[in-house]
Write a protein that holds these residues in place. Sequence first.
Motif, PDB file in Angstrom:
ATOM      1  N   THR A 111     -14.983   3.696  -0.112  1.00  0.00           N
ATOM      2  CA  THR A 111     -16.248   3.015   0.066  1.00  0.00           C
ATOM      3  C   THR A 111     -16.771   3.354   1.470  1.00  0.00           C
ATOM      4  N   SER A 112     -18.094   3.433   1.750  1.00  0.00           N
ATOM      5  CA  SER A 112     -18.475   4.041   2.875  1.00  0.00           C
ATOM      6  C   SER A 112     -19.837   2.902   4.098  1.00  0.00           C
ATOM      7  N   SER A 113     -21.111   3.425   3.619  1.00  0.00           N
ATOM      8  CA  SER A 113     -21.936   2.270   3.673  1.00  0.00           C
ATOM      9  C   SER A 113     -23.218   3.159   4.327  1.00  0.00           C
ATOM     10  N   THR A 114     -24.438   2.457   3.881  1.00  0.00           N
ATOM     11  CA  THR A 114     -25.918   2.633   3.925  1.00  0.00           C
ATOM     12  C   THR A 114     -25.860   2.583   5.775  1.00  0.00           C
TER      13      THR A 114
ATOM     14  N   ASN B 265     -12.237   1.346  11.945  1.00  0.00           N
ATOM     15  CA  ASN B 265     -13.777   1.729  11.088  1.00  0.00           C
ATOM     16  C   ASN B 265     -13.339   4.073  10.824  1.00  0.00           C
ATOM     17  N   VAL B 266     -12.304   4.092  12.058  1.00  0.00           N
ATOM     18  CA  VAL B 266     -11.984   5.429  12.254  1.00  0.00           C
ATOM     19  C   VAL B 266     -10.776   5.361  12.242  1.00  0.00           C
ATOM     20  N   ASN B 267      -9.639   5.027  13.086  1.00  0.00           N
ATOM     21  CA  ASN B 267      -8.693   4.840  12.675  1.00  0.00           C
ATOM     22  C   ASN B 267      -7.630   4.630  11.634  1.00  0.00           C
TER      23      ASN B 267
ATOM     24  N   ALA C 143     -16.168   8.266   9.875  1.00  0.00           N
ATOM     25  CA  ALA C 143     -14.965   8.155   8.913  1.00  0.00           C
ATOM     26  C   ALA C 143     -14.813   8.889   7.331  1.00  0.00           C
ATOM     27  N   GLU C 144     -16.521   8.927   7.165  1.00  0.00           N
ATOM     28  CA  GLU C 144     -16.489   9.722   6.280  1.00  0.00           C
ATOM     29  C   GLU C 144     -16.102  11.583   6.182  1.00  0.00           C
TER      30      GLU C 144
ATOM     31  N   THR D 267     -12.606  11.036  -3.301  1.00  0.00           N
ATOM     32  CA  THR D 267     -14.863  10.337  -3.475  1.00  0.00           C
ATOM     33  C   THR D 267     -15.088   9.543  -2.789  1.00  0.00           C
ATOM     34  N   ILE D 268     -16.631   9.533  -2.146  1.00  0.00           N
ATOM     35  CA  ILE D 268     -17.099   8.306  -1.339  1.00  0.00           C
ATOM     36  C   ILE D 268     -18.260   7.724  -2.201  1.00  0.00           C
TER      37      ILE D 268
END
Length: 342
Positions: free
Chosen positions: A108-111, A86-88, A141-142, A156-157
């Motif tokens: 694509t992120s997450s709630t 998710n990060v790297n 990640a954002e 764009t997120i």
Amino acid sequence: MPTALVTGGSGYFGSILVARLDAAGFAVRNFDLAAPDGHPPDAAFVQGDIRDAAAVRQACEGVDVVFHNVAQQPLAKDKALFETVNVNGTRNLLDASSAARVGKFVHTSSTSVFGIPPSNPVTEETPLRPVEAYGRTKVRAEQLCHEAAAAGLDVTIIRPRTILGHGRLGLLAMLFEWVADGAPVYVLGGGHNRYSFVHAGDLAEACLRAGRREGPSTYNIGTDQFGTMRETMEALVAHAGTGSRVRSLPVRPAMFAMSALGRMRLAPFAPYHWMLYGQEFWFDISKARSELDWAPEYSNVEMMNESYDWFLAHRGQLEHGGRSHHQSPVRQGAMRVLKRIR
């Protein structure tokens, strides 16, 4: 013809996005560990790992827009993979996109980045307060996306509510099995918490529109046609007509039991599930409406019933699961005891 790279294009939502981009006239390149199943014949597949920086750089060559969907999901319960994927993995893709001079990057992120929101509706400005490991890595990640945007990459997120639609399984497969067998389904407390979802097709359309819009931004994406959790479940059991009924569980004891069973791997729960199932959670989608000219087509009830009907039609074929957690039924473990209560 513009070229779109979709990471995780063999997964549940990724495969839907690949098909939507192909129909919209993109040359689509799917980057995933697993080979696709049922993709458009002219969509290219590049097998690779998002953690492999060299493979990611190669996949980004000649790409106009990137749609980043790869993530280690909460049901995996692997904190090390949360970090490396998710990060790297996001860092690898952002770096490669910048080097390749990609014109647009849609993440694509997450709630889960919001944790338990202090109030509703949740807006793009609501503070990010994740309450578990998965959500914390999605926030990081954002942050990487914002750093890349500040350095010149157009990012764009997209933050989707829980995704439904035909083929969506995971924990929903357990719910649908219980409903199909006439077993009770449960809400926490009275189930009067308002809770929205998003249909995979609606989300794919939002991503497509975000990919065509210039300028970094962030959008919350969910349906605006929803009610309480109890109302959604009541509509599902009425649609099924199997004799299944909605029952209430006391909130604190139920959360404690879900937590304990999840931690002991006796039930398919991640922290996000027991913390959020009984909470109010819905989005203000006015920004996506105005800037993307986007609106959801599906209501909570419509998408839940569609997901159930697909499960029922394919139930006999689901034993071996799919290519991702969202495409596979969960192992119910100790929850089968609760299913037998009438």
